[in-house]
Write a protein that holds these residues in place. Sequence first.
Motif, short mmCIF file in Angstrom:
data_model
loop_
_atom_site.label_atom_id
_atom_site.label_comp_id
_atom_site.label_asym_id
_atom_site.label_seq_id
_atom_site.Cartn_x
_atom_site.Cartn_y
_atom_site.Cartn_z
N ILE B 58 12.65 -61.78 -19.44
CA ILE B 58 11.36 -62.09 -18.73
C ILE B 58 10.60 -61.25 -17.75
O ILE B 58 10.77 -61.08 -17.68
CB ILE B 58 11.44 -63.53 -18.54
CG1 ILE B 58 12.27 -64.80 -18.45
CG2 ILE B 58 10.11 -64.01 -17.33
CD1 ILE B 58 11.29 -65.05 -19.93
N GLY B 59 9.52 -61.06 -18.20
CA GLY B 59 8.35 -60.54 -17.74
C GLY B 59 8.30 -61.22 -15.76
O GLY B 59 9.08 -62.00 -15.21
N ASN B 60 7.98 -60.11 -15.28
CA ASN B 60 8.68 -59.54 -13.32
C ASN B 60 7.66 -59.37 -13.25
O ASN B 60 7.39 -59.17 -11.64
CB ASN B 60 9.50 -59.08 -13.51
CG ASN B 60 10.46 -59.20 -12.97
OD1 ASN B 60 10.30 -60.42 -12.33
ND2 ASN B 60 11.55 -58.03 -12.45
N GLY B 61 5.92 -60.02 -13.59
CA GLY B 61 5.05 -59.81 -12.55
C GLY B 61 4.23 -58.35 -12.84
O GLY B 61 4.25 -57.45 -13.75
N VAL B 62 3.81 -57.95 -11.62
CA VAL B 62 2.45 -56.70 -11.49
C VAL B 62 2.55 -55.28 -10.35
O VAL B 62 3.12 -56.13 -9.31
CB VAL B 62 1.12 -56.82 -11.46
CG1 VAL B 62 0.52 -57.75 -10.72
CG2 VAL B 62 0.16 -56.31 -11.90
N THR B 63 2.97 -55.12 -10.57
CA THR B 63 2.93 -53.36 -8.90
C THR B 63 1.99 -52.40 -9.14
O THR B 63 1.20 -52.33 -10.32
CB THR B 63 4.19 -52.84 -8.76
OG1 THR B 63 4.83 -54.12 -9.29
CG2 THR B 63 4.26 -51.78 -7.47
N ALA B 64 0.94 -52.22 -8.09
CA ALA B 64 0.57 -51.28 -8.52
C ALA B 64 1.43 -49.96 -8.60
O ALA B 64 1.25 -49.53 -7.22
CB ALA B 64 -1.25 -51.85 -7.06
N THR B 65 1.03 -48.92 -8.94
CA THR B 65 1.44 -47.82 -9.08
C THR B 65 1.14 -46.80 -8.10
O THR B 65 1.37 -45.72 -7.33
CB THR B 65 1.78 -47.48 -10.03
OG1 THR B 65 0.38 -47.68 -11.07
CG2 THR B 65 3.20 -48.51 -10.86
N ALA B 66 -0.58 -46.73 -8.28
CA ALA B 66 -1.09 -45.46 -8.14
C ALA B 66 -2.99 -45.78 -8.07
O ALA B 66 -3.06 -46.78 -8.99
CB ALA B 66 -1.39 -44.61 -8.43
N VAL B 67 -2.99 -45.17 -6.69
CA VAL B 67 -5.30 -45.36 -7.13
C VAL B 67 -5.15 -43.75 -7.61
O VAL B 67 -4.94 -42.70 -6.66
CB VAL B 67 -5.08 -45.30 -5.35
CG1 VAL B 67 -6.74 -45.02 -5.03
CG2 VAL B 67 -4.96 -46.48 -4.81
N THR B 68 -6.06 -43.55 -9.04
CA THR B 68 -6.54 -42.15 -9.28
C THR B 68 -7.78 -41.94 -9.12
O THR B 68 -8.24 -42.87 -9.09
CB THR B 68 -5.75 -42.11 -10.69
OG1 THR B 68 -6.28 -43.59 -11.46
CG2 THR B 68 -4.33 -42.59 -11.15
N ARG B 69 -8.24 -41.00 -9.38
CA ARG B 69 -9.36 -40.54 -9.56
C ARG B 69 -9.98 -39.95 -10.10
O ARG B 69 -9.83 -39.12 -11.43
CB ARG B 69 -9.35 -39.68 -8.00
CG ARG B 69 -10.78 -38.41 -7.33
CD ARG B 69 -10.60 -37.85 -6.32
NE ARG B 69 -11.66 -36.98 -6.39
CZ ARG B 69 -11.45 -35.62 -7.15
NH1 ARG B 69 -10.64 -35.16 -8.14
NH2 ARG B 69 -12.95 -34.80 -6.64
N ALA B 70 -11.42 -40.52 -10.82
CA ALA B 70 -11.44 -39.79 -12.04
C ALA B 70 -12.62 -38.73 -11.90
O ALA B 70 -12.55 -38.36 -11.10
CB ALA B 70 -12.77 -41.32 -12.46
N THR B 71 -11.93 -38.11 -13.15
CA THR B 71 -12.28 -36.68 -12.98
C THR B 71 -12.88 -36.58 -14.16
O THR B 71 -12.53 -36.68 -14.91
CB THR B 71 -11.51 -35.66 -12.32
OG1 THR B 71 -10.18 -36.09 -13.36
CG2 THR B 71 -10.98 -35.99 -10.59
N ASN B 72 -13.68 -35.47 -14.35
CA ASN B 72 -13.69 -34.00 -15.84
C ASN B 72 -14.44 -33.37 -15.49
O ASN B 72 -14.62 -32.77 -14.90
CB ASN B 72 -15.17 -35.45 -16.47
CG ASN B 72 -15.50 -34.17 -17.50
OD1 ASN B 72 -15.60 -33.38 -17.94
ND2 ASN B 72 -15.44 -35.72 -18.83
N THR B 73 -13.09 -31.78 -15.42
CA THR B 73 -13.39 -31.00 -15.65
C THR B 73 -14.20 -30.15 -15.90
O THR B 73 -15.49 -29.54 -15.18
CB THR B 73 -11.41 -29.95 -15.80
OG1 THR B 73 -10.70 -31.69 -15.26
CG2 THR B 73 -11.53 -28.63 -14.52
N PHE B 74 -14.65 -30.47 -17.24
CA PHE B 74 -15.31 -29.49 -18.06
C PHE B 74 -16.80 -30.42 -17.85
O PHE B 74 -17.44 -29.20 -17.16
CB PHE B 74 -15.14 -29.82 -19.53
CG PHE B 74 -16.15 -29.29 -20.39
CD1 PHE B 74 -16.79 -28.45 -20.53
CD2 PHE B 74 -16.96 -30.36 -21.16
CE1 PHE B 74 -17.09 -27.56 -21.42
CE2 PHE B 74 -17.98 -29.69 -21.87
CZ PHE B 74 -18.57 -28.38 -22.36
#
Lengths: 315, 491
Positions: B58-74
């Motif tokens: 049975i599914g066990n809910g949700v966890t926030a794993t990380a806060v990521t930053r949008a990037t585009n190196t090019f």
Amino acid sequence: MEITPMTISNSLLQAIQNQESQISQLQQEESTGQRFQLPSDNPIAAETTLGLHNTLSQLKAYTQSAQSAEGWLNQTNGSLSSMISLWDQALQTATQAANSTNNSSDLNALAETVRGMQKNLGALLNTQYQGSYLFAGYNDQTAPISSAFPASESGTAWPTQTAEARQFDINTKTQVTVNLTGWESVGQNPANTYGGPPTPTSNFLLQAYNDLGTLASAITKGPAAVKGLLPYLNQDLSNLTSAQALEGGRLARVKNTLSQLKNASSDLSQNVANTSGANMAQVTTQLAQEEDAYQAALQSGSKILSLSLLNYINP
Amino acid sequence: MGFEVLGIASQAIAAQQLALDVTGNNMANATTPGYHAESVNLTENAPAPDAVMPTTLIGNGVTATAVTRATNTFLSSSVRNQTSANSYATALSQGLNQVQNIFQEPQSGGLAEMMNQFNQSWLTLSENPESLSARESVIQDGKTLASTLNSMANTLTTEEASVNQNIVSQVQKVNQLAGQIAQLNGQIATVSTSGQQPNALLDQRGALLTKLSKLVHISYTNGPAGSLDVYIGSHPLVTGEKTYQVDSKSPTTSASSPPSTIGGTPVTVPTWADNQAPVQIKSGSLGANIALLYQLPINGSQWGTPAPGYLTSYGQKLNNLAKTLATTVNTAQGRGFDLNNNAGAPFFTGGTSSTATQITAGNIQVAQGLSASQLAAASTSGSPGDGSNADALYNALSNQKMTIGSSQTTLSGYYQSLVGQVGLDGQNASNLSTDSKNTLTSLQNDLSSVTGVDLNQQSVSMIQEQQSYVAAAKLITTQQTMIQSLLSAVG
């Protein structure tokens, strides 16, 4: 593609700035009537206009030059006319003196008349224009005919060089000589001159002056001496007439050049106007269009900038 | 009945709360320059066997794993390159615009008009060689022409000095920014090694890199522990926490010293403090300021032959014009005779010297004490009515082709082409500035589309997160009601 508020404001600002710079340029054109204010607005037109202005300014200088040449030539021409009419009288007097019917007192009176004529001719040769003696060449502050007689080439202020021609630039590489020094070639022949004193000369003006003095003394000597002098007097008249024709030719050339300069100036001014002047009809229309576009950009911008989904959700 | 639901609900509330915080932060920074949108990584928890049906997961809910930053190196790197190009074009255009006013032609009182006036005063003199007023007007027009040249040259020199000042202050800024980037490299390394995401520090460092790109074209590579190494040309500016200083003074000890003047104009040449090598500045506002003053080819650690930049070449051309003008007039004066039957004295001098090579647009002046009677209008001695020397000079000044600088042209033709050159350079720089600005805006929009904050999208996220939060809260009340009804049935 996501459109962020920064995207909208950046694009809007850029569009508005471009329009503003267009409007500012058009407004400057409209208010000054010039197509460009700084060389960078239109480098080619700026360079061309500068070249045209330069030529135009040269033409103005040449026009002034030609006008003052015209003054010199008119004055010289006037003096020559007076000399020729004086010479007519001298010839009449000589013809009268060549008659054997004159008694000695008549001859003395005629000789006196001729001396008077010589003084008149001397005064004519000492004519001044704008503070310069017309017939004095480069040494134009000293009267060419001094009170001493006989006048000779040396010892007086008479121009001694054939090169003492005052030349005025009346157009690019076009010069006109405005003075007469007496050395001009008008048909005089040194061998033809009367051999007695003063020294024969090929300066026809000086020769004419001296010949009158010779005539005066010949009259007192008798009709034969006067008869012998007549061909030389006729040669002098012919010299003076030729000189007048020469001056007339110069004057005609100056007048033609003046009219050419006037036409060229008018064409150039037209060219300057075409190159640097703003096309008002075009500028006004473009300005109206740009203003409309500017208003539209401002209005749409002010409406869109304040909008987002947040205006409509009410959590 | 288990209590797993309460655990799922509480984790969901915590995760959605965090997501809402991030969304709020994004919205707050929607217009912050250099800010990169952040997002929460929500991960489904590992399922566990159900208590009733142990064989079913049975599914066990949700966890926030990380806060990521949008990037585009090019895109980031493209934007920074274009920022350098745009700063270069803008600074060049500004520098050249300021000198357009000096060469604003044709205008009343401009150099072209003064030159014509001076030439024509010789023509008038040739026709009235004895007129003292014609003579006086030649001297006066000569003085006006000389002072027009002086004032143009002075304005150019002031402009050149201010460009030099710009180079010095911009080199200082490069050093300052390098120091700040090195400092941030250190802080980022500390945060990264502790397992945290240094998003705010990365944003700050990105903003500093953009500022640096405005000054000079840079390249950068990632170093260890999230640090960034910055290079100008092939020489490092920042490696980790170490910075390399750029000197804005010309070194005097090195055998391969750069020149300190170009065509007589003092210039500042940036060099690396550590090895005295030239800094390969290609673009950016520093590059533009250098291009205004000089072009200095660089071969490795050696300087090539310097060539004048935009402003210095205009200055040199004005000097050539002044020099040729002075030489032509002085030579003609020397050939002729004045009203006192003496050979003409030099008309133009450069400050105290009348040597032609020392005359410049900045120091040209009518010889002190030159009197009207000393003008040599006559070609022959003892001929006060002779204006032929003045006439010859007029023709030389207005129509004669002569060697000026490296061209064979008339004085006015030389000045015309200089005005045309100034105009073309200004127009090109202005066009380049507009074009590069358009490209930059378009690239910035692309980058902003990837890394920026879209308020509509954030609004949608906000509603989703709010609804998920409400749903999780409702789950708790539902579970509570169920337990209470069970307890009341039992009790």
